[in-house]
Motif scaffolding. Structure first.
Motif, PDB file in Angstrom:
ATOM      1  N   TRP A  15       0.843  -1.204   0.000  1.00 39.87           N
ATOM      2  CA  TRP A  15       0.000   0.000   0.000  1.00 39.87           C
ATOM      3  C   TRP A  15       0.876   1.251   0.000  1.00 39.87           C
ATOM      4  N   SER A  20      -1.806  -0.529  -6.802  1.00 40.67           N
ATOM      5  CA  SER A  20      -3.268  -0.503  -6.815  1.00 40.67           C
ATOM      6  C   SER A  20      -3.801  -1.657  -5.980  1.00 40.67           C
ATOM      7  N   THR A  21      -5.030  -1.524  -5.567  1.00 37.89           N
ATOM      8  CA  THR A  21      -5.627  -2.575  -4.728  1.00 37.89           C
ATOM      9  C   THR A  21      -5.652  -3.905  -5.471  1.00 37.89           C
ATOM     10  N   LYS A  32      -9.096  -7.935  -4.805  1.00 34.63           N
ATOM     11  CA  LYS A  32      -8.856  -6.521  -4.526  1.00 34.63           C
ATOM     12  C   LYS A  32      -9.835  -6.006  -3.488  1.00 34.63           C
ATOM     13  N   VAL A  35      -8.390  -6.557  -0.263  1.00 36.45           N
ATOM     14  CA  VAL A  35      -7.355  -5.561  -0.023  1.00 36.45           C
ATOM     15  C   VAL A  35      -7.959  -4.235   0.398  1.00 36.45           C
ATOM     16  N   VAL A  36      -8.904  -3.781  -0.390  1.00 37.52           N
ATOM     17  CA  VAL A  36      -9.451  -2.457  -0.118  1.00 37.52           C
ATOM     18  C   VAL A  36     -10.247  -2.472   1.173  1.00 37.52           C
ATOM     19  N   ALA A  39      -7.636  -2.529   3.959  1.00 31.05           N
ATOM     20  CA  ALA A  39      -6.973  -1.226   3.992  1.00 31.05           C
ATOM     21  C   ALA A  39      -7.882  -0.205   4.674  1.00 31.05           C
TER      22      ALA A  39
END
Length: 141
Positions: A15, A20-21, A32, A35-36, A39
């Motif tokens: 990150w 990118s995610t 993703k 991930v997002v 995050a």
DNA sequence: CCCTGATTCGC
DNA sequence: GCGAATCAGG
């Protein structure tokens, strides 16, 4: 996904590197969204989002923001444009816009004689422009 | 149709 | 807490 301390470190590292995610997801073998989502939960620095949620933006503003003073403010009349810029001063003085010459050539111009009232053309050109349907047969397409 | 990130909400 | 689904813009 089991978010071990190592996994979280890895996510933070990617990150921070600005991936990118989706890219982080690829490298870590997760989606993703994972991930997002993580995050977001970790409160990592938000990336510039490409979207702007109209629904929220439209619902929220109902909350009245009291910024005006309690005193009533005199109604402000929007300034009226004093003069609209018109290509022609008066409709009644319009000049004939019948084209003369070949468009694109320096000689090309408009007739510019005084237009017949209510028409874009002068008397002469109006008589050419407006033809009775019955008399138009031979010219038809 | 590809990409992007944010939010929502059932699990 | 998790993340798929969904959204919305490029």
């Amino acid at each position: 996904m089991e978010w071990t301390a190592e996994a979280i470190d890895q996510l933070r590292a990617y990150w921070a590197e600005g991936h990118s995610t989706a890219e982080i997801g690829r490298r870590m073998g997760i989606s993703k969204n994972a991930v997002v989502g993580k995050a977001h939960r970790l409160n990592l620095d938000a990336r510039p989002s490409p979207i702007r949620r109209e629904a929220e933006a439209a619902e929220r503003p109902a909350a009245p923001r009291r910024i005006a003073s309690p005193r009533e403010v005199a109604p402000r009349r929007p300034e009226q444009p004093s003069a609209v810029v018109r290509p022609f001063p008066r409709a009644s003085l319009r000049s004939c816009c019948w084209p003369l010459g070949e468009p694109g050539t320096p000689e090309f111009r408009f007739c510019s004689a005084e237009a017949a009232s209510g028409k874009p053309y002068c008397q002469e050109h109006a008589s050419v422009a407006y033809v009775k349907a019955r008399d138009r047969r031979e010219d038809a397409a």
